[in-house]
Structure formats: structure tokens, C-alpha cells
Design a protein around this motif. Structure first.
Motif, short mmCIF file in Angstrom:
data_model
loop_
_atom_site.label_atom_id
_atom_site.label_comp_id
_atom_site.label_asym_id
_atom_site.label_seq_id
_atom_site.Cartn_x
_atom_site.Cartn_y
_atom_site.Cartn_z
N GLN A 87 0.85 -1.18 0.00
CA GLN A 87 0.00 0.00 0.00
C GLN A 87 0.89 1.24 0.00
OE1 GLN A 87 -3.06 -0.03 3.10
NE2 GLN A 87 -2.64 -2.20 3.45
N PRO A 88 0.44 2.37 -0.58
CA PRO A 88 1.25 3.59 -0.58
C PRO A 88 1.57 4.05 0.85
CG PRO A 88 -0.57 3.78 -2.12
CD PRO A 88 -0.83 2.53 -1.32
N VAL A 89 2.82 4.45 1.05
CA VAL A 89 3.26 4.96 2.37
C VAL A 89 4.03 6.26 2.13
CG1 VAL A 89 3.24 2.82 3.68
CG2 VAL A 89 5.20 3.35 2.24
N ASP A 90 3.32 7.31 1.69
CA ASP A 90 3.98 8.55 1.34
C ASP A 90 4.49 9.32 2.55
OD1 ASP A 90 1.53 9.30 2.34
OD2 ASP A 90 0.78 10.13 0.46
N PHE A 91 4.19 8.85 3.76
CA PHE A 91 4.72 9.51 4.95
C PHE A 91 6.16 9.09 5.24
CE2 PHE A 91 2.65 5.63 6.29
CZ PHE A 91 3.53 5.06 7.21
N ILE A 92 6.68 8.09 4.53
CA ILE A 92 8.08 7.68 4.67
C ILE A 92 8.91 8.40 3.62
CG2 ILE A 92 9.71 5.76 4.56
CD1 ILE A 92 7.52 3.92 5.51
N THR A 93 9.93 9.11 4.06
CA THR A 93 10.85 9.80 3.14
C THR A 93 12.28 9.32 3.38
OG1 THR A 93 11.19 11.68 4.62
CG2 THR A 93 9.36 11.83 3.05
N PHE A 94 13.15 9.61 2.42
CA PHE A 94 14.52 9.10 2.45
C PHE A 94 15.51 10.24 2.36
CE2 PHE A 94 11.64 6.19 0.29
CZ PHE A 94 11.81 5.03 1.04
N SER A 95 16.63 10.08 3.06
CA SER A 95 17.71 11.06 2.96
C SER A 95 18.81 10.58 2.02
CB SER A 95 18.31 11.33 4.35
OG SER A 95 18.81 10.14 4.93
N GLY A 96 18.68 9.38 1.50
CA GLY A 96 19.67 8.88 0.56
C GLY A 96 19.62 7.37 0.48
N PRO A 136 9.15 8.87 9.10
CA PRO A 136 8.84 9.61 10.34
C PRO A 136 9.86 9.41 11.45
CG PRO A 136 7.53 7.62 10.22
CD PRO A 136 8.27 7.69 8.92
N VAL A 137 10.71 8.35 11.35
CA VAL A 137 11.81 8.16 12.29
C VAL A 137 13.06 7.92 11.47
CG1 VAL A 137 10.34 7.25 14.15
CG2 VAL A 137 11.35 5.67 12.47
N GLN A 138 14.22 8.12 12.08
CA GLN A 138 15.48 8.00 11.36
C GLN A 138 16.17 6.68 11.70
OE1 GLN A 138 17.98 11.41 11.97
NE2 GLN A 138 16.47 12.86 11.20
N PHE A 139 16.46 5.90 10.66
CA PHE A 139 17.30 4.71 10.82
C PHE A 139 17.77 4.29 9.43
CE2 PHE A 139 13.06 2.97 10.20
CZ PHE A 139 13.26 1.88 9.37
N THR A 140 18.70 3.36 9.40
CA THR A 140 19.27 2.89 8.14
C THR A 140 18.96 1.41 7.96
OG1 THR A 140 21.06 4.51 8.17
CG2 THR A 140 21.40 2.53 6.85
N SER A 141 18.48 1.06 6.78
CA SER A 141 18.15 -0.32 6.44
C SER A 141 19.14 -0.83 5.40
CB SER A 141 16.71 -0.40 5.89
OG SER A 141 16.43 -1.69 5.41
N VAL A 142 19.65 -2.04 5.62
CA VAL A 142 20.62 -2.64 4.70
C VAL A 142 20.07 -3.98 4.22
CG1 VAL A 142 22.96 -3.50 4.39
CG2 VAL A 142 22.54 -1.51 5.85
N ALA A 143 19.98 -4.14 2.91
CA ALA A 143 19.53 -5.41 2.31
C ALA A 143 20.69 -6.01 1.52
CB ALA A 143 18.33 -5.16 1.41
N LYS A 144 21.06 -7.25 1.88
CA LYS A 144 22.12 -7.97 1.17
C LYS A 144 21.49 -9.11 0.38
CE LYS A 144 25.72 -6.92 4.57
NZ LYS A 144 26.75 -7.47 5.47
N PHE A 145 21.96 -9.30 -0.84
CA PHE A 145 21.37 -10.32 -1.70
C PHE A 145 22.36 -10.72 -2.78
CE2 PHE A 145 20.31 -6.09 -3.09
CZ PHE A 145 20.56 -6.11 -4.45
N SER A 238 12.65 0.68 19.55
CA SER A 238 12.63 1.77 20.54
C SER A 238 12.28 3.11 19.91
CB SER A 238 13.98 1.86 21.25
OG SER A 238 15.00 2.22 20.33
N LEU A 239 12.43 3.23 18.58
CA LEU A 239 12.11 4.48 17.89
C LEU A 239 10.60 4.72 17.84
CD1 LEU A 239 14.59 4.20 14.88
CD2 LEU A 239 14.90 5.50 16.99
N LEU A 259 -1.55 0.49 9.00
CA LEU A 259 -0.31 -0.11 8.51
C LEU A 259 0.83 0.10 9.51
CD1 LEU A 259 0.80 -1.60 5.99
CD2 LEU A 259 1.56 0.61 5.15
N VAL A 260 0.92 1.29 10.08
CA VAL A 260 1.95 1.56 11.08
C VAL A 260 1.71 0.70 12.33
CG1 VAL A 260 2.96 3.30 12.59
CG2 VAL A 260 2.35 3.90 10.25
N ASP A 261 0.46 0.58 12.76
CA ASP A 261 0.14 -0.25 13.93
C ASP A 261 0.57 -1.70 13.70
OD1 ASP A 261 -0.97 1.94 15.19
OD2 ASP A 261 -3.03 1.45 14.60
N GLU A 262 0.31 -2.21 12.51
CA GLU A 262 0.71 -3.59 12.21
C GLU A 262 2.22 -3.73 12.21
OE1 GLU A 262 0.05 -7.10 8.85
OE2 GLU A 262 -0.69 -5.06 8.48
#
Length: 326
Positions: A87-96, A136-145, A238-239, A259-262
Motif C-alpha cells: 500500500q502507498p506509504v507517502d509519509f516515509i521519506t529518504f535522505s539517501g 517519520p523516524v530515522q534509521f538505516t536499512s541494509v539489504a544484502k542479496f 525503541s524508535l 499499517l503503522v500499527d501492524e
């Protein structure tokens, strides 16, 4: 490769222009010796090029090598679903976002004409995508494949004295265990360089050096899936303490609140069983970059090639080549 870049001029320029480089041109005795036993099918018009003094390579090449690259990505139009369609989640933005790949590859090429090469390539290797979440919160996600690719390409070359220009285009399909379908990739590059003989003439050793530019584009929309536990850093739960009282949450429509609650519920006890289905648009932040490289040919059969990319996309390529007649 060196010989082809120079030999291509045989059909593109008059003889009195291209034959002013005796260091790289065949002598009359060398031409007569080669033509006496010349029986190659490819390249087409190869005999004419030799008659004009150009030292053609054996036409069929087998290449093995390695390639690494780091490049920035732009991500938008994100959609997420937890064990469900995104589903669209336009409240999530990226810094890079950054992509890093290592590719071990093979390539087979054929000089159809003295100025036109066709090739196919196949590669595989590990890759990593790093995404920096800003709101809405700041963290970094890393996907390896692990990824793989298959492609087809064309190379056009022509030269004047020791100078040459090469234009290369290839179309690839990139595969990944995280994607629902392969991603089409287009690569266009242009190089200007010079060729030189190395050592004694009878050893037939040559080298080239070039500078150029490369353009890369890929399909914008992609979709796939990944285990939630594989992309979240430790402590991300914790965020979201007291998140329901945060302004960003209260401003969301009911569907996105659900969606955020789930998501938070799964952070608290369902990570190992949660698959994130996602859709997004992405493009390369710096589609153009500069390249600098060269080749070294040892006799008629063996050669090596190396190239670095800089200013924008950072890359390094090294390949070994063995050529035979056809």
C-alpha cells in the motif's frame, strides 16, 4: 582490441591518411605473409583491411573478469505490505540510498566487421542496498542479496593514426532473489584514446589508453519481497515508543495508521514470520560518470583490460581475454 581500434580506420578513411603510422601499420612483407594463408570468415572485409596495412585481431574473443561499483540511488513512490500486497506509504521519506555490487562475469564477442563488434555477457555476484530513512523516524536499512545479469551489446570503433574513438551500447537484464521480475538496464559509453606498440615489433605487443564517459539507466518501477528481520537494525523498535501520540502519526489517514500499527506489532513479536512486499520507483542519482582505462595485448591471442569509473558512479573493471580465429 588495440588492433581493431586502429584497423577500423581501414574502411573509414583513405589510405594516405591512415597509413601515416608505420609503427602500427603492417609492412608490405607482413601483409603478403598474412594474406598468403588468410582464411578467416570474420571480420567481413578483413582482407581489404589487411591489404591496406592494418593488423587485425583474431575475431572471436572469450573474456572473464570482475566488476565492482558503488552508486547513489533516488527512491520514491514507496509501497509496503506485511504478508499482504503493498500500500502507498507517502509519509516515509529518504535522505539517501546507495547500491554496491560485485559481479564476476564472462563475455563472448565477435568482430563482425573491422569496425563493429557484437557480444553477449553473463554475470553473478553479491550486492547490497543501503537505504537511509529520514521520516517519520530515522534509521538505516541494509539489504544484502545475490544478483545475476545477462546482456547483449554492440561496439563501434574507428581510428586515425594512433587515435581511436569507441562507442559501446548494451542492454542487460538484472535478476535478484528480492525482485519479482528482472530489471532492464541500458548502458551507453564513449571513449577516446591512443594506441602504442610495446617492445620489439616481432613480439606483437600493444597497449591502449583511453578516457571517456558512461551513461546508465534502469527501469524506474520495481517490486519484490524480503524478510522484515533481514533489513531492520537492532533497537529500531525503541524508535516507536509512544508513537501513537506523535504528530506524524496523528496526521495519517486511517489506512496508513493501521499499517503503522501492524508494523509496530510485528516489531514486538513477529519479525521472523513477516515478509515485506514492496513496490517503489528508483533511478540512478548520477547516471553519467567518467571512465579511464586501457588494454595490454600480448601477441595475437592474450590480452588484459582495466577501467575505473569516477565522478558520480565509482567503479572498477578488470578482464582477461583470449582470442581465436573464425
Amino acid at each position: 582490441m588495440t588492433r581493431v581500434m586502429i584497423a577500423a580506420a581501414a574502411l573509414l578513411f583513405p589510405l594516405h591518411l591512415v597509413a601515416q603510422n608505420p609503427d602500427l601499420a603492417l609492412t608490405q612483407a607482413e601483409r603478403d605473409s598474412i594474406l598468403a594463408t588468410y582464411d578467416q570468415i570474420f571480420p567481413i572485409w578483413g582482407r581489404k583491411a589487411i591489404e591496406r596495412g592494418f593488423d587485425l585481431p583474431t575475431p572471436l574473443g572469450f573474456n572473464v573478469g570482475a566488476f565492482t561499483a558503488n552508486q547513489d540511488l533516488l527512491i520514491s513512490n514507496l509501497g509496503l505490505g506485511f504478508n499482504a500486497p503493498p500500500q502507498p506509504v507517502d509519509f516515509i521519506t529518504f535522505s539517501g540510498a546507495q547500491a554496491k555490487i560485485t559481479n564476476w562475469n564472462t563475455r563472448v564477442d565477435l568482430w563482425v566487421f573491422p569496425f563493429l563488434n557484437v557480444y553477449t555477457m553473463l554475470g553473478t555476484g553479491p550486492a547490497q542496498t543501503t537505504v537511509h530513512i529520514a521520516t517519520p523516524v530515522q534509521f538505516t536499512s541494509v539489504a544484502k542479496f545475490k544478483g545475476s545479469n545477462f546482456g547483449l551489446g554492440l561496439t563501434g570503433a574507428f581510428g586515425f593514426r594512433r587515435n581511436f574513438i569507441v562507442v559501446d551500447y548494451n542492454h542487460q537484464w538484472a535478476f535478484s532473489s528480492l525482485l519479482n521480475a528482472p530489471v532492464p538496464v541500458n548502458v551507453l559509453s564513449m571513449r577516446y584514446g591512443k594506441a602504442f606498440r610495446v617492445g620489439a615489433r616481432q613480439k606483437r605487443m600493444r597497449t591502449t589508453f583511453w578516457i571517456g564517459t558512461m551513461f546508465q539507466s534502469l527501469k524506474s518501477g520495481t517490486a519484490g519481497s524480503i524478510n522484515l528481520a533481514d533489513v531492520l537494525p537492532p533497537g529500531v523498535d525503541s524508535l516507536f515508543n509512544n508513537y501513537q501520540n506523535q504528530p506524524w502519526y496523528m496526521a495519517l489517514p486511517p489506512g496508513q495508521k493501521a499499517l503503522v500499527d501492524e508494523f509496530v506489532q510485528r516489531l514486538q513479536g513477529g519479525l521472523d514470520t513477516t515478509v515485506v512486499n514492496y513496490s517503489l520507483s528508483k533511478k540512478i542519482a548520477d547516471p553519467w560518470n567518467m571512465i579511464l582505462g586501457g588494454t595490454y595485448d600480448v601477441g595475437r591471442h592474450w590480452g588484459v583490460r582495466a577501467e575505473v569509473g569516477f565522478i558520480g558512479r565509482r567503479s572498477f573493471l578488470v578482464m582477461a581475454n583470449y582470442r581465436i580465429g573464425l
